[in-house]
Design a protein around this motif. Structure first.
Motif, PDB file in Angstrom:
ATOM      1  N   ASP A   1       0.864  -1.184   0.000  1.00 34.70           N
ATOM      2  CA  ASP A   1       0.000   0.000   0.000  1.00 34.70           C
ATOM      3  C   ASP A   1       0.896   1.228   0.000  1.00 34.70           C
ATOM      4  O   ASP A   1       2.124   1.128   0.112  1.00 34.70           O
ATOM      5  CB  ASP A   1      -0.927   0.004   1.220  1.00 34.70           C
ATOM      6  N   TYR A   2       0.284   2.384  -0.128  1.00 41.50           N
ATOM      7  CA  TYR A   2       1.010   3.648  -0.073  1.00 41.50           C
ATOM      8  C   TYR A   2       0.468   4.439   1.112  1.00 41.50           C
ATOM      9  O   TYR A   2      -0.479   5.229   0.985  1.00 41.50           O
ATOM     10  CB  TYR A   2       0.850   4.420  -1.386  1.00 41.50           C
ATOM     11  N   ARG A   3       1.044   4.206   2.301  1.00 42.32           N
ATOM     12  CA  ARG A   3       0.609   4.862   3.540  1.00 42.32           C
ATOM     13  C   ARG A   3       1.839   5.375   4.304  1.00 42.32           C
ATOM     14  O   ARG A   3       2.947   4.843   4.159  1.00 42.32           O
ATOM     15  CB  ARG A   3      -0.196   3.898   4.411  1.00 42.32           C
TER      16      ARG A   3
ATOM     17  N   THR B   1      -2.153   6.830   7.071  1.00 39.98           N
ATOM     18  CA  THR B   1      -3.068   7.422   6.084  1.00 39.98           C
ATOM     19  C   THR B   1      -2.373   7.414   4.729  1.00 39.98           C
ATOM     20  O   THR B   1      -1.143   7.290   4.645  1.00 39.98           O
ATOM     21  CB  THR B   1      -3.466   8.861   6.454  1.00 39.98           C
ATOM     22  N   HIS B   2      -3.150   7.569   3.655  1.00 41.10           N
ATOM     23  CA  HIS B   2      -2.573   7.474   2.317  1.00 41.10           C
ATOM     24  C   HIS B   2      -1.625   8.631   2.034  1.00 41.10           C
ATOM     25  O   HIS B   2      -1.903   9.792   2.377  1.00 41.10           O
ATOM     26  CB  HIS B   2      -3.684   7.459   1.264  1.00 41.10           C
TER      27      HIS B   2
ATOM     28  N   PHE C   1      -0.044   7.839  -3.425  1.00 43.09           N
ATOM     29  CA  PHE C   1      -1.262   7.049  -3.653  1.00 43.09           C
ATOM     30  C   PHE C   1      -2.243   7.828  -4.524  1.00 43.09           C
ATOM     31  O   PHE C   1      -2.823   7.282  -5.474  1.00 43.09           O
ATOM     32  CB  PHE C   1      -1.915   6.700  -2.311  1.00 43.09           C
TER      33      PHE C   1
END
Length: 869
Positions: A763-765, A775-776, A780
């Motif tokens: 993911d991109y967090r 949080t993104h 993202f």
């Protein structure tokens, strides 16, 4: 001794008589051709008297309609139980109904020159069949038959003027409308009802000979034998199809199907070549893929600790354990995938447009140009006429015809729609059940593979994700087959309940129901993997759960595309293998079982009608299932082709086999179908057009959201810091960091043998020490914007090209338009000249008056006008 000699002579005379009457397609006189067979078993125990009365009334009415009947006693049959009623249509009946059915017959040999041979035609020589097979009869100008103008037509022999397929079509038309009495105050008619209630066991036209050898009778055309030798054997797979002979023997409806299937297979060749090149590009560049190299590198992928893929039971794992999977995913997830998705969007347009042109040629060559109006007028279903007791005046014909009240139609449609929605809901429920299976067994697979020593050597290839995906795909395939089997019968039942007015309406309604169901049934699991799996996972410490119990699945670090490829391959290949087994072996086994007793009998005691009776019935929906099978395949190679460039190659190999399997079973394992007309593939054309448009959207979404292409491009152009190797560091950039101490109790693994403090997830967090932790990131949103922009651009580019290509290619070739106009002109001219000749003949006979002279002048004016036009 004299008495014994007489008995022996009588015995041999009986044998000779039986030989003459059985191994033949003619009545016992050897002159009248058998156009149709009715078979029944006289069983007095089951409504015997009622069935006998129905048969007597029905056969009397057939005789009144002009048909000639001849019955083979049950003692003459192989099983000693079955009666066979042979039907012959004499000349008077054929000419009467040829006019009623508006059948076009030859009036003059075509004088339009054929296409000029080009120097490159020798290239196609190995694929060609002999000219007598490809074009079994000359090309003629035709006109609707008229009894009053019989001299106008090229009638050399009344016995052969109407082909066997036209003859059986006329007889079947009479059979479906012939009454057999009144029951429960309603008039009953039609052979279909008599077969359904057991009065007759079968009704079918005869094959003209045995498929493996020619008939002894010189009057037999032996077209079945020719079709088997030149078309239905697999060693002829590289040869062109004898479409004119197929049309002549089976009718236009079956001919147009094989023409479409052959054309579709030819076009698949180009898609298969390009798809294979794209696949080979992925194979040759596999070692150059930086993402898989970083995953497999011990100093990079071996040092990255990934978060557990399930709660409590699953352990932490190293990224390089998915090395082989990431390498194989590059075969399908590379730059060539984007090119192939765009290519297939254009290919499908070319396929549909060129098919329209091919279809237009066939319409002209097979005299189907004006067929649509004829079809609407003549295809009123006997079931509709029987069930609709109310009548009203037709505004066009001004004749009373049956109709179904609006209230009854609305009620039937409500019941039908509710039933279809219920079954579609059942499919969705079964898909959810498969998803639950995937979520529930993943932890079990992970535990088994971790603790079972025998699986250690293949752990790199057979990961828990792949094992779950493969078993779920097989389970889904089994569910698909079961639901298909059940729904087919439901769809036919609710379509019958709607009481469609014409055969055209009946087929369209059944087609839409079956296609809608199979679309959801076959493609729902692929849509789930392509567009939903791994998209709503959440992140460690805040996972998303289905029904608050099962944690949603994650994609492999290399993406979900390899799982979509697996799902597509299993369902597509499984359907094709199962379909060919069903089509080839099932009818063969049934026929073998039916003929097992007759094998020991002499051939002259096992006649043509008995041989055909023991074959399988092709049925009114036989062709429907063939189209449905191919259209579902068309969906696989267009809707999801971005995930599997080899799909067209699989489809091509299947279709080469499919053409020969279909032709083999039709020629050898099925009774001869009743000839029927069709000028196109019907509603299937609209379904293919709809799927072609939808395929652009699905492939754009697959490239954007399922493959890893857009995130890699964004990293390459916006976030890469290495100028010498721009993709270096991409894997590390695509994985976020999670602090293990932030796990909730319900998510925390039971063991942490490495005492890891953090783990990574896809993911991109923001990392845990950031003020916006978990949080993104802005990356993202950049990737999401790039995905949406890509979808919009790709869709618009492909749609513009598609519609431009469709606009550039006319549906009807210019030379075909010219031929149609010339044929109409010549036909008009011939008819007018014939009228003028007949009128002048009357004048010469002395029957002249002022009005007759005016008619002659008017007719001469028509001839001059047609020449000017």
């Amino acid at each position: 001794k004299t008495l014994t000699d007489v008995k022996v002579c009588i015995f041999f005379l009986q044998i000779d008589k039986r030989h003459q009457s059985k191994d033949s397609i003619f009545f016992r006189d050897g002159v009248r051709r058998i156009d149709f067979i009715l078979a029944y078993v006289d069983d007095p125990k089951i409504e015997g008297e009622k069935k006998v009365e129905r048969r007597r009334e029905f056969e009397n009415n057939l005789a009144k309609a002009g048909l000639e009947l001849e019955t083979e006693d049950k003692k003459e049959s192989e099983n000693g139980k079955t009666y066979f009623v042979k039907i012959h249509a004499p000349w008077e009946v054929l000419t009467t109904y040829a006019e009623v059915l508006n059948i076009k017959m030859p009036i003059k040999e075509n004088d339009i020159p054929c296409a000029v041979e080009t120097p490159f035609n020798w290239v196609a020589w190995p694929f060609r069949l002999p000219e007598i097979v490809m074009h079994p009869e000359p090309d003629y100008f035709t006109a609707p038959f008229s009894k009053e103008r019989q001299e106008l037509y090229l009638i050399d022999d009344e016995n052969t003027f109407f082909s066997p397929s036209v003859r059986n079509r006329i007889v079947f038309y009479i059979l479906t409308r012939c009454p057999y009495g009144t029951e429960e105050g309603k008039k009953k008619f039609g052979i279909k009802r008599l077969i359904n209630n057991g009065t007759y066991s079968a009704a079918y036209p005869l094959h003209d000979c045995q498929y493996w050898r020619k008939a002894n009778d010189p009057k037999c055309e032996n077209e079945r034998y020719t079709l088997y030798r030149e078309w239905a054997r697999f060693p002829r797979f590289f040869k062109e199809q004898p479409l004119d002979l197929i049309r002549k023997y089976y009718g236009e409806r079956i001919g147009i199907y094989f023409a479409w299937l052959g054309f579709y297979t030819e076009m698949l060749f180009f898609a298969a070549v390009v798809g294979s090149i794209c696949f080979l590009y992925g194979a040759f560049t596999m070692n150059e893929n930086m993402s898989s190299r970083e995953i497999c590198e011990p100093s990079i992928g071996g040092e990255i600790i990934m978060c557990p893929l399930c709660d409590i039971k699953c352990d932490y794992w190293r990224l390089n354990s998915t090395c082989e999977t990431s390498e194989y995913s590059h075969l399908f997830d590379n730059v060539a995938t984007l090119f192939f998705a765009i290519f297939m969007g254009i290919w499908v347009t070319l396929f549909l447009e060129f098919w329209k042109r091919r279809q237009a040629r066939l319409e002209y060559e097979w005299d189907l140009v004006d067929f649509e109006e004829e079809q609407q007028q003549l295809q009123l279903r006997p079931e509709y006429e029987a069930k609709c007791t109310q009548k009203r005046k037709n505004p066009v014909t001004q004749e009373l015809e049956p109709y179904l009240p609006l209230t009854s139609q609305a009620l039937r449609f409500c019941i039908s729609g509710t039933t279809v929605l219920f079954w579609i809901s059942l499919i969705i429920a079964s898909m959810i059940a498969v998803i639950v299976y995937r979520l529930a067994v993943y932890a079990a697979f992970a535990s088994i593979m971790e603790n079972t020593q025998t699986l250690q050597p293949i752990r790199g290839l057979l990961t828990p994700q792949l094992a779950t995906s493969v078993t779920a795909s097989f389970l889904n395939f089994v569910i698909i087959m079961i639901l298909n089997f059940l729904y087919e019968r439901i769809a036919i039942w609710i379509t019958d309940m709607e009481i469609p007015r014409t055969h055209f309406e009946y087929e369209n309604r059944l087609t839409m129901k079956m296609f809608l169901f199979q679309f959801v049934n076959y493609y729902s699991s692929c849509f789930y993997v392509a567009f939903f799996k791994g998209k709503f996972v959440g992140y460690p410490g805040s996972y998303t759960y289905m029904f608050d119990r099962w944690r949603n699945e994650e994609c492999d670090p290399a993406g979900c595309l390899i799982e979509l490829t697996t799902q597509l391959t299993i369902i597509m290949a499984g359907k094709q293998i199962w379909g060919n087994i069903q089509e080839a072996f099932v009818p063969w086994i049934w026929n073998w079982w039916g003929r097992r007793k007759a094998r020991n009998n002499p051939e002259n005691l096992y006649g043509r009608w008995e041989q055909d009776h023991d074959l399988q019935n092709f049925g009114a929906l036989g062709l429907f299932y063939e189209y449905l099978e191919m259209v579902i395949q068309f969906g696989f190679i267009t809707l999801f082709v971005a995930s599997f460039p080899l799909a067209p190659l699989l489809a091509l190999m299947n279709n080469i086999l499919e053409i020969r399997v279909d032709s083999w079973k039709l020629t050898t394992q099925f009774r001869r179908p009743v000839a029927a007309k069709a000028h196109s593939i019907g509603i299937w054309q609209e379904i293919l057009n709809g799927m072609a448009i939808l395929s652009v959207v699905t492939n754009a979404f697959i490239v954007a959201f399922t493959s890893d292409m857009i995130p890699r491009l964004v990293y390459y152009y916006a976030y890469s810091t290495e100028s010498d190797s721009p993709m270096s560091g991409y894997i590390n950039d695509s994985l976020s960091v999670f602090r293990i101490s932030d796990f909730l109790e319900k998510n925390r693994p039971e063991e942490n043998p490495g005492n890891f403090s953090t783990c990574r997830y896809r993911d991109y967090r923001y990392p845990p020490d950031h003020e916006k932790q978990y949080t993104h990131t802005m990356q993202f949103w950049h990737i999401l914007a790039a995905k949406m922009a890509f979808i919009i651009i790709m869709e618009h580019v492909v749609f513009v090209v598609k519609f431009f290509v469709a606009w550039m290619i006319p549906d009807v070739p210019a030379e075909v338009k010219a031929k149609i106009k010339r044929e109409k002109y010549l036909t008009q001219k011939i008819l007018h000249e014939y009228e003028l000749y007949k009128l002048k003949q009357k004048l010469c006979e002395g029957r002249t008056d002022a009005s007759m002279e005016k008619v002659v002048m008017a007719t001469e004016g028509k001839v001059e006008l047609s020449e000017l036009m």
